[in-house]
Scaffold this motif. Structure first.
Motif, PDB file in Angstrom:
ATOM      1  N   LEU A  94      -7.403 -46.482 -37.430  1.00 22.21           N
ATOM      2  CA  LEU A  94      -7.890 -45.674 -36.303  1.00 22.21           C
ATOM      3  C   LEU A  94      -8.346 -46.569 -35.156  1.00 22.21           C
ATOM      4  O   LEU A  94      -9.289 -47.351 -35.307  1.00 22.21           O
ATOM      5  CB  LEU A  94      -9.054 -44.794 -36.774  1.00 22.21           C
ATOM      6  N   VAL A  95      -7.666 -46.455 -34.028  1.00 22.07           N
ATOM      7  CA  VAL A  95      -8.084 -47.211 -32.840  1.00 22.07           C
ATOM      8  C   VAL A  95      -9.419 -46.644 -32.358  1.00 22.07           C
ATOM      9  O   VAL A  95      -9.584 -45.435 -32.205  1.00 22.07           O
ATOM     10  CB  VAL A  95      -7.024 -47.131 -31.736  1.00 22.07           C
ATOM     11  N   MET A  96     -10.366 -47.529 -32.137  1.00 19.89           N
ATOM     12  CA  MET A  96     -11.738 -47.114 -31.817  1.00 19.89           C
ATOM     13  C   MET A  96     -11.819 -46.397 -30.473  1.00 19.89           C
ATOM     14  O   MET A  96     -11.135 -46.752 -29.520  1.00 19.89           O
ATOM     15  CB  MET A  96     -12.666 -48.338 -31.804  1.00 19.89           C
ATOM     16  N   SER A  97     -12.689 -45.382 -30.428  1.00 19.96           N
ATOM     17  CA  SER A  97     -12.998 -44.671 -29.184  1.00 19.96           C
ATOM     18  C   SER A  97     -14.495 -44.788 -28.915  1.00 19.96           C
ATOM     19  O   SER A  97     -15.242 -45.360 -29.721  1.00 19.96           O
ATOM     20  CB  SER A  97     -12.568 -43.202 -29.280  1.00 19.96           C
ATOM     21  N   ARG A  98     -14.937 -44.235 -27.830  1.00 20.79           N
ATOM     22  CA  ARG A  98     -16.315 -44.439 -27.405  1.00 20.79           C
ATOM     23  C   ARG A  98     -17.270 -43.378 -27.958  1.00 20.79           C
ATOM     24  O   ARG A  98     -16.908 -42.216 -28.128  1.00 20.79           O
ATOM     25  CB  ARG A  98     -16.415 -44.435 -25.879  1.00 20.79           C
ATOM     26  N   GLY A  99     -18.504 -43.821 -28.223  1.00 22.35           N
ATOM     27  CA  GLY A  99     -19.633 -42.942 -28.460  1.00 22.35           C
ATOM     28  C   GLY A  99     -19.446 -41.894 -29.540  1.00 22.35           C
ATOM     29  O   GLY A  99     -18.991 -42.171 -30.648  1.00 22.35           O
ATOM     30  N   GLU A 100     -19.800 -40.657 -29.171  1.00 25.05           N
ATOM     31  CA  GLU A 100     -19.822 -39.568 -30.129  1.00 25.05           C
ATOM     32  C   GLU A 100     -18.430 -39.202 -30.636  1.00 25.05           C
ATOM     33  O   GLU A 100     -18.298 -38.645 -31.725  1.00 25.05           O
ATOM     34  CB  GLU A 100     -20.485 -38.340 -29.506  1.00 25.05           C
ATOM     35  N   ARG A 101     -17.393 -39.519 -29.878  1.00 23.81           N
ATOM     36  CA  ARG A 101     -16.036 -39.194 -30.341  1.00 23.81           C
ATOM     37  C   ARG A 101     -15.693 -39.994 -31.593  1.00 23.81           C
ATOM     38  O   ARG A 101     -15.043 -39.480 -32.509  1.00 23.81           O
ATOM     39  CB  ARG A 101     -15.016 -39.462 -29.231  1.00 23.81           C
ATOM     40  N   PRO A 131     -18.086 -60.123 -31.056  1.00 27.47           N
ATOM     41  CA  PRO A 131     -18.443 -60.519 -32.432  1.00 27.47           C
ATOM     42  C   PRO A 131     -19.892 -60.187 -32.788  1.00 27.47           C
ATOM     43  O   PRO A 131     -20.184 -59.836 -33.937  1.00 27.47           O
ATOM     44  CB  PRO A 131     -18.191 -62.026 -32.435  1.00 27.47           C
ATOM     45  N   THR A 132     -20.789 -60.280 -31.808  1.00 29.97           N
ATOM     46  CA  THR A 132     -22.202 -60.002 -32.080  1.00 29.97           C
ATOM     47  C   THR A 132     -22.474 -58.512 -32.273  1.00 29.97           C
ATOM     48  O   THR A 132     -23.539 -58.133 -32.763  1.00 29.97           O
ATOM     49  CB  THR A 132     -23.075 -60.522 -30.923  1.00 29.97           C
ATOM     50  N   GLN A 133     -21.542 -57.662 -31.886  1.00 25.07           N
ATOM     51  CA  GLN A 133     -21.741 -56.216 -32.004  1.00 25.07           C
ATOM     52  C   GLN A 133     -21.196 -55.642 -33.312  1.00 25.07           C
ATOM     53  O   GLN A 133     -21.575 -54.537 -33.701  1.00 25.07           O
ATOM     54  CB  GLN A 133     -21.040 -55.495 -30.842  1.00 25.07           C
ATOM     55  N   VAL A 134     -20.307 -56.376 -33.962  1.00 27.04           N
ATOM     56  CA  VAL A 134     -19.554 -55.806 -35.084  1.00 27.04           C
ATOM     57  C   VAL A 134     -20.461 -55.362 -36.226  1.00 27.04           C
ATOM     58  O   VAL A 134     -20.348 -54.237 -36.729  1.00 27.04           O
ATOM     59  CB  VAL A 134     -18.505 -56.812 -35.594  1.00 27.04           C
ATOM     60  N   GLU A 135     -21.369 -56.227 -36.658  1.00 24.90           N
ATOM     61  CA  GLU A 135     -22.205 -55.906 -37.816  1.00 24.90           C
ATOM     62  C   GLU A 135     -23.018 -54.633 -37.592  1.00 24.90           C
ATOM     63  O   GLU A 135     -23.084 -53.745 -38.460  1.00 24.90           O
ATOM     64  CB  GLU A 135     -23.142 -57.071 -38.139  1.00 24.90           C
ATOM     65  N   ASN A 155     -18.929 -37.510 -53.447  1.00 24.28           N
ATOM     66  CA  ASN A 155     -19.785 -38.519 -54.073  1.00 24.28           C
ATOM     67  C   ASN A 155     -19.156 -39.908 -54.140  1.00 24.28           C
ATOM     68  O   ASN A 155     -19.640 -40.773 -54.854  1.00 24.28           O
ATOM     69  CB  ASN A 155     -20.250 -38.066 -55.471  1.00 24.28           C
ATOM     70  N   ARG A 156     -18.073 -40.106 -53.393  1.00 21.41           N
ATOM     71  CA  ARG A 156     -17.511 -41.448 -53.202  1.00 21.41           C
ATOM     72  C   ARG A 156     -17.332 -41.667 -51.702  1.00 21.41           C
ATOM     73  O   ARG A 156     -16.370 -41.169 -51.126  1.00 21.41           O
ATOM     74  CB  ARG A 156     -16.174 -41.592 -53.918  1.00 21.41           C
ATOM     75  N   PRO A 157     -18.213 -42.395 -51.040  1.00 14.20           N
ATOM     76  CA  PRO A 157     -18.086 -42.568 -49.591  1.00 14.20           C
ATOM     77  C   PRO A 157     -16.858 -43.389 -49.223  1.00 14.20           C
ATOM     78  O   PRO A 157     -16.465 -44.303 -49.958  1.00 14.20           O
ATOM     79  CB  PRO A 157     -19.372 -43.308 -49.194  1.00 14.20           C
ATOM     80  N   PRO A 158     -16.233 -43.081 -48.102  1.00 13.00           N
ATOM     81  CA  PRO A 158     -15.099 -43.896 -47.663  1.00 13.00           C
ATOM     82  C   PRO A 158     -15.554 -45.277 -47.219  1.00 13.00           C
ATOM     83  O   PRO A 158     -16.682 -45.455 -46.755  1.00 13.00           O
ATOM     84  CB  PRO A 158     -14.532 -43.099 -46.486  1.00 13.00           C
ATOM     85  N   LEU A 159     -14.674 -46.253 -47.367  1.00 18.98           N
ATOM     86  CA  LEU A 159     -14.944 -47.599 -46.864  1.00 18.98           C
ATOM     87  C   LEU A 159     -14.608 -47.638 -45.383  1.00 18.98           C
ATOM     88  O   LEU A 159     -13.492 -47.291 -44.984  1.00 18.98           O
ATOM     89  CB  LEU A 159     -14.102 -48.635 -47.604  1.00 18.98           C
ATOM     90  N   ILE A 160     -15.560 -48.062 -44.561  1.00 17.42           N
ATOM     91  CA  ILE A 160     -15.295 -48.271 -43.140  1.00 17.42           C
ATOM     92  C   ILE A 160     -15.104 -49.771 -42.955  1.00 17.42           C
ATOM     93  O   ILE A 160     -16.018 -50.567 -43.192  1.00 17.42           O
ATOM     94  CB  ILE A 160     -16.452 -47.754 -42.261  1.00 17.42           C
ATOM     95  N   LEU A 161     -13.892 -50.163 -42.553  1.00 22.96           N
ATOM     96  CA  LEU A 161     -13.517 -51.573 -42.508  1.00 22.96           C
ATOM     97  C   LEU A 161     -13.648 -52.121 -41.095  1.00 22.96           C
ATOM     98  O   LEU A 161     -13.237 -51.479 -40.122  1.00 22.96           O
ATOM     99  CB  LEU A 161     -12.082 -51.740 -43.010  1.00 22.96           C
ATOM    100  N   ALA A 162     -14.197 -53.305 -40.979  1.00 20.10           N
ATOM    101  CA  ALA A 162     -14.484 -53.930 -39.690  1.00 20.10           C
ATOM    102  C   ALA A 162     -13.229 -54.017 -38.826  1.00 20.10           C
ATOM    103  O   ALA A 162     -12.115 -54.201 -39.331  1.00 20.10           O
ATOM    104  CB  ALA A 162     -15.063 -55.326 -39.905  1.00 20.10           C
ATOM    105  N   PRO A 163     -13.410 -53.871 -37.511  1.00 16.10           N
ATOM    106  CA  PRO A 163     -12.254 -53.801 -36.609  1.00 16.10           C
ATOM    107  C   PRO A 163     -11.448 -55.087 -36.555  1.00 16.10           C
ATOM    108  O   PRO A 163     -11.986 -56.192 -36.564  1.00 16.10           O
ATOM    109  CB  PRO A 163     -12.887 -53.494 -35.248  1.00 16.10           C
ATOM    110  N   ILE A 164     -10.116 -54.896 -36.497  1.00 13.06           N
ATOM    111  CA  ILE A 164      -9.177 -55.976 -36.233  1.00 13.06           C
ATOM    112  C   ILE A 164      -8.152 -55.449 -35.241  1.00 13.06           C
ATOM    113  O   ILE A 164      -8.091 -54.245 -34.974  1.00 13.06           O
ATOM    114  CB  ILE A 164      -8.472 -56.475 -37.519  1.00 13.06           C
ATOM    115  N   THR A 184     -15.684 -57.837 -43.938  1.00  7.39           N
ATOM    116  CA  THR A 184     -14.910 -56.635 -43.636  1.00  7.39           C
ATOM    117  C   THR A 184     -15.673 -55.344 -43.873  1.00  7.39           C
ATOM    118  O   THR A 184     -15.410 -54.344 -43.230  1.00  7.39           O
ATOM    119  CB  THR A 184     -13.620 -56.627 -44.484  1.00  7.39           C
ATOM    120  N   ILE A 185     -16.618 -55.345 -44.798  1.00 11.02           N
ATOM    121  CA  ILE A 185     -17.315 -54.122 -45.194  1.00 11.02           C
ATOM    122  C   ILE A 185     -18.807 -54.289 -44.972  1.00 11.02           C
ATOM    123  O   ILE A 185     -19.365 -55.362 -45.175  1.00 11.02           O
ATOM    124  CB  ILE A 185     -17.032 -53.800 -46.680  1.00 11.02           C
ATOM    125  N   SER A 186     -19.464 -53.202 -44.595  1.00  9.46           N
ATOM    126  CA  SER A 186     -20.916 -53.231 -44.480  1.00  9.46           C
ATOM    127  C   SER A 186     -21.541 -53.513 -45.847  1.00  9.46           C
ATOM    128  O   SER A 186     -21.051 -53.006 -46.867  1.00  9.46           O
ATOM    129  CB  SER A 186     -21.422 -51.880 -43.951  1.00  9.46           C
TER     130      SER A 186
END
Length: 287
Positions: A94-101, A131-135, A155-164, A184-186
């Motif tokens: 998923l290409v990132m979008s802004r804010g609440e979207r 880079p300082t914003q990713v975490e 009861n199994r949360p999805p993995l949100i993987l760091a942007p590339i 890659t993962i929180s």
């Protein structure tokens, strides 16, 4: 009853045990986030009951046993082995979008049972994190997914993987590349990557689909989709571009690694709407 994600990472160097390590009737210390939300914000009292899940399957009914200023313990009353995960494994690029979207896309994708979301940057994308914003952003988006699980019963949360970059991701889809949990993962869900349910994401997908703008002469549905959905546990990767769409080069690269175009209906969907429509359609076709 209120449902809470039991974060075994505990945000410390000493992770908590999985809930399955305890026997029914045992006392369990709650994580700091649950203490804050349940005991302080919601003002829970001793004797109140709730549900805990840690992402490793099933969930536990618990009763508050003791509450102090910074700590709380519960008694495990019962275990339910229900697995409400979707019958399809899905990873969305998923290409990132802004804010609440972006929050909306992650929240609703979670409610519809997505297994993982790979955050992407692209040529026409609105968001390119420093880079300082990713975490910080990764932790926020993972919490959005966890809150959606707590609300909807998953009861199994999805993995949100760091942007590339989309180029790097498309190159990686042709090989089974283990997830580097350190980058890659929180940390909130890093331990879940060891579970067999999530390990299945390391295998090549059974089908790759790129949600595309309606075009004349393009089939509405890839021919292989219905066949793949008849498999016991199909694994499908979805590629969803930004508001401005993917560039011609990105579309060509996606096609080169096996992504087939999939147009759903005759309208152009917004980037936060497309994951919802795609996942709902897959589930409808699977049933």
């Amino acid at each position: 009853m209120r449902r809470f994600f039991y974060d075994t990472s505990n945000n410390t160097n000493t992770p908590f045990p999985k809930l399955s390590a305890f026997s029914i009737g045992a006392s369990v210390e709650l994580t700091e986030s649950i203490v804050h939300h349940w005991c302080r914000v919601l003002r829970a009292n001793i004797g109140d009951q709730g549900i805990l899940f840690d992402g490793f399957g099933g969930e536990y009914q618990v009763e508050l046993q003791a509450i102090s200023k910074k700590h709380a313990t519960v008694t495990l009353l019962a275990h339910t082995n229900d697995d409400r995960s979707a019958p399809i494994l899905t990873k969305i690029g998923l290409v990132m979008s802004r804010g609440e979207r972006m929050d909306y896309a992650i929240q609703k994708s979670t409610e519809l049972g997505v297994t993982a979301i790979q955050l992407l940057s692209s040529h026409h994308g609105e968001v390119n994190l420093k880079p300082t914003q990713v975490e910080k952003k990764l932790a926020h988006w993972q919490q959005v997914a966890i809150a959606a699980c707590e609300q909807c019963g998953l009861n199994r949360p999805p993995l949100i993987l760091a942007p590339i970059s989309i180029n790097d991701w498309l190159k990686s889809t042709t090989s089974a590349t283990p997830i580097n949990t350190e980058t890659t993962i929180s940390p909130i869900i890093a331990m879940l990557n060891q579970d067999a349910y999530y390990q299945a994401l390391q295998q090549p997908a059974d089908l790759r689909l790129q949600l595309s703008v309606p075009a004349a002469g393009q089939p509405a549905m890839p021919k292989a989709l219905l066949t793949v959905l008849q498999q016991p546990v199909p694994y499908i990767e979805l590629l969803i571009g930004p508001e401005g769409g993917l560039s011609n080069e990105e579309c060509a690269q996606a096609a080169d690694v096996g992504f087939e175009p999939w147009q759903i209906g005759a309208r152009v969907l917004r980037t936060e709407t497309a994951p919802v429509v795609a996942l709902a359609t897959l589930h409808a076709l699977c049933n």
